[in-house]
Design a protein around this motif. Structure first.
Motif, mmCIF file in Angstrom:
data_model
loop_
_atom_site.group_PDB
_atom_site.id
_atom_site.type_symbol
_atom_site.label_atom_id
_atom_site.label_comp_id
_atom_site.label_asym_id
_atom_site.label_seq_id
_atom_site.Cartn_x
_atom_site.Cartn_y
_atom_site.Cartn_z
ATOM 1 N N UNK A 146 0.808 -1.028 -0.041
ATOM 2 C CA UNK A 146 0.057 -0.077 -0.126
ATOM 3 C C UNK A 146 0.910 1.280 -0.034
ATOM 4 N N UNK A 147 2.083 1.225 0.767
ATOM 5 C CA UNK A 147 2.971 2.282 0.928
ATOM 6 C C UNK A 147 3.488 2.736 -0.551
ATOM 7 N N UNK A 148 4.087 1.348 -1.140
ATOM 8 C CA UNK A 148 4.390 1.692 -2.537
ATOM 9 C C UNK A 148 3.513 2.130 -3.578
ATOM 10 N N UNK A 149 1.994 1.801 -3.329
ATOM 11 C CA UNK A 149 1.071 2.277 -4.294
ATOM 12 C C UNK A 149 1.029 3.881 -4.098
ATOM 13 N N UNK A 150 1.055 4.247 -2.836
ATOM 14 C CA UNK A 150 1.055 5.655 -2.634
ATOM 15 C C UNK A 150 2.122 6.333 -3.359
ATOM 16 N N UNK A 151 3.379 5.934 -2.981
ATOM 17 C CA UNK A 151 4.568 6.623 -3.929
ATOM 18 C C UNK A 151 4.258 6.654 -5.295
ATOM 19 N N UNK A 152 3.767 5.674 -5.840
ATOM 20 C CA UNK A 152 3.765 5.504 -7.368
ATOM 21 C C UNK A 152 2.468 6.608 -7.735
ATOM 22 N N UNK A 153 1.687 6.613 -6.805
ATOM 23 C CA UNK A 153 0.533 7.842 -7.239
ATOM 24 C C UNK A 153 1.051 9.165 -7.153
ATOM 25 N N UNK A 154 1.992 9.438 -6.173
ATOM 26 C CA UNK A 154 2.551 10.649 -6.140
ATOM 27 C C UNK A 154 3.474 11.015 -7.435
ATOM 28 N N UNK A 155 4.251 9.987 -7.737
ATOM 29 C CA UNK A 155 5.023 10.242 -9.054
ATOM 30 C C UNK A 155 4.225 10.353 -10.284
ATOM 31 N N UNK A 156 2.973 9.708 -10.272
ATOM 32 C CA UNK A 156 2.264 9.865 -11.491
ATOM 33 C C UNK A 156 1.491 11.275 -11.503
ATOM 34 N N UNK A 157 1.313 11.687 -10.320
ATOM 35 C CA UNK A 157 0.811 13.317 -10.125
ATOM 36 C C UNK A 157 1.729 14.195 -10.664
ATOM 37 N N UNK A 158 2.785 14.007 -10.327
ATOM 38 C CA UNK A 158 4.038 14.773 -10.782
ATOM 39 C C UNK A 158 4.103 14.897 -12.234
ATOM 40 N N UNK A 159 3.982 13.624 -12.826
ATOM 41 C CA UNK A 159 4.161 13.625 -14.479
ATOM 42 C C UNK A 159 2.990 14.159 -14.931
ATOM 43 N N UNK A 160 1.826 14.256 -14.405
ATOM 44 C CA UNK A 160 0.616 14.579 -14.639
ATOM 45 C C UNK A 160 0.877 16.116 -14.773
#
Length: 266
Positions: A146-160
């Motif tokens: 779950x923590x890894x998923x949160x980190x990936x969501x943050x990275x995707x938001x930055x790319x967005x």
């Protein structure tokens, strides 16, 4: 085999706040192109060629689809991993295994009569302890995932945010024919620049909107065109500003000539 959300997932999410983006587009043709572009990316991973407001809207929506798709792939991978570690036991065959099971049951019953009750109780404890330990390890692993998923969501938001560039969450249409697409940030910047030199932003927008409508064309970057017009007009206005003239009042000369005493020269 790892799942791919482009080919294996049968659905993708449409968010309610996308309604404002669709309404900001100036024609039903752009809306249709945007919808088909979303299906092409979600189903086959294709990135179609768009322009104007439809391109900006697609970049923001594509990031959300990619984020949801990656989360779906990771969920499938977790389920597959759990299935490999555990799962329902296989059914015993009718031939051979049934007799062996009966013999083992009878042998365990004979041993139970000979051994004290305490021995059977202590034999069951290690098995229960191992099951509890394995369950705890799975729970800890799930928390880490779950923590890894949160980190990936943050990275995707930055790319967005990077793909969207200077665009804010909503793209608005301006002009008489609603064919000038500007973000709120772009509009506010141009309006501030026009106000500082005494010019009207609405006149520039109306001029460009009418010209595009008359020629039947579509502008991909109205901000750059209006900004160029504004720079040129600002330079002309500064160059044409008249210089302040010095005073030319000669009334003092008339008073001097009328009151001048000429007798002292004779």
């Amino acid at each position: 085999m790892a799942k791919n959300f482009h080919t294996d997932n049968k659905a993708f999410m449409l968010y309610k706040d996308w309604e404002d983006i669709f309404q900001a587009l100036d024609s039903s043709e752009e809306i249709g192109e945007l919808v088909m572009a979303l299906f092409a990316y979600a189903k086959r991973g294709e990135t179609p060629k768009l322009s104007g407001g439809a391109k900006i809207a697609f970049l923001m929506m594509r990031a959300a689809i990619e984020r949801d798709g990656i989360a779906w792939e990771e969920m499938c991978a977790q389920r597959s991993e759990c299935g490999k570690k555990g799962g329902r036991p296989k059914k015993s065959d009718e031939s051979g295994n049934t007799d062996e099971k009966a013999e083992q049951t009878a042998a365990s019953a004979d041993n139970a009569e000979e051994k004290p009750q305490g021995i059977n109780d202590t034999a069951e404890k290690p098995k229960a302890f191992s099951q509890t330990k394995r369950f705890s390890e799975k729970a800890q692993k799930a928390d880490k995932d779950i923590d890894k998923d949160k980190d990936k969501d943050k990275a995707i938001d930055k790319d967005r945010e990077k793909d969207a560039g200077t665009a804010e969450s909503v793209v608005r249409s301006f002009g008489t024919h609603k064919n000038i697409m500007l973000t709120s940030e772009q509009y506010n910047e141009l309006e501030s620049r026009c106000r500082s030199v005494g010019l009207s932003l609405e006149s520039y927008i109306s001029k460009l909107s009418q010209w595009l409508f008359t020629k039947g064309r579509h502008c991909t970057d109205p901000y750059r065109i209006i900004s160029g017009w504004l720079d040129n007009d600002s330079k002309r206005k500064t160059a044409a500003k008249p210089k302040e003239r010095q005073g030319c009042d000669l009334s003092w000369y008339d008073d001097f000539a009328m009151n001048f005493d000429l007798s002292k020269f004779f």
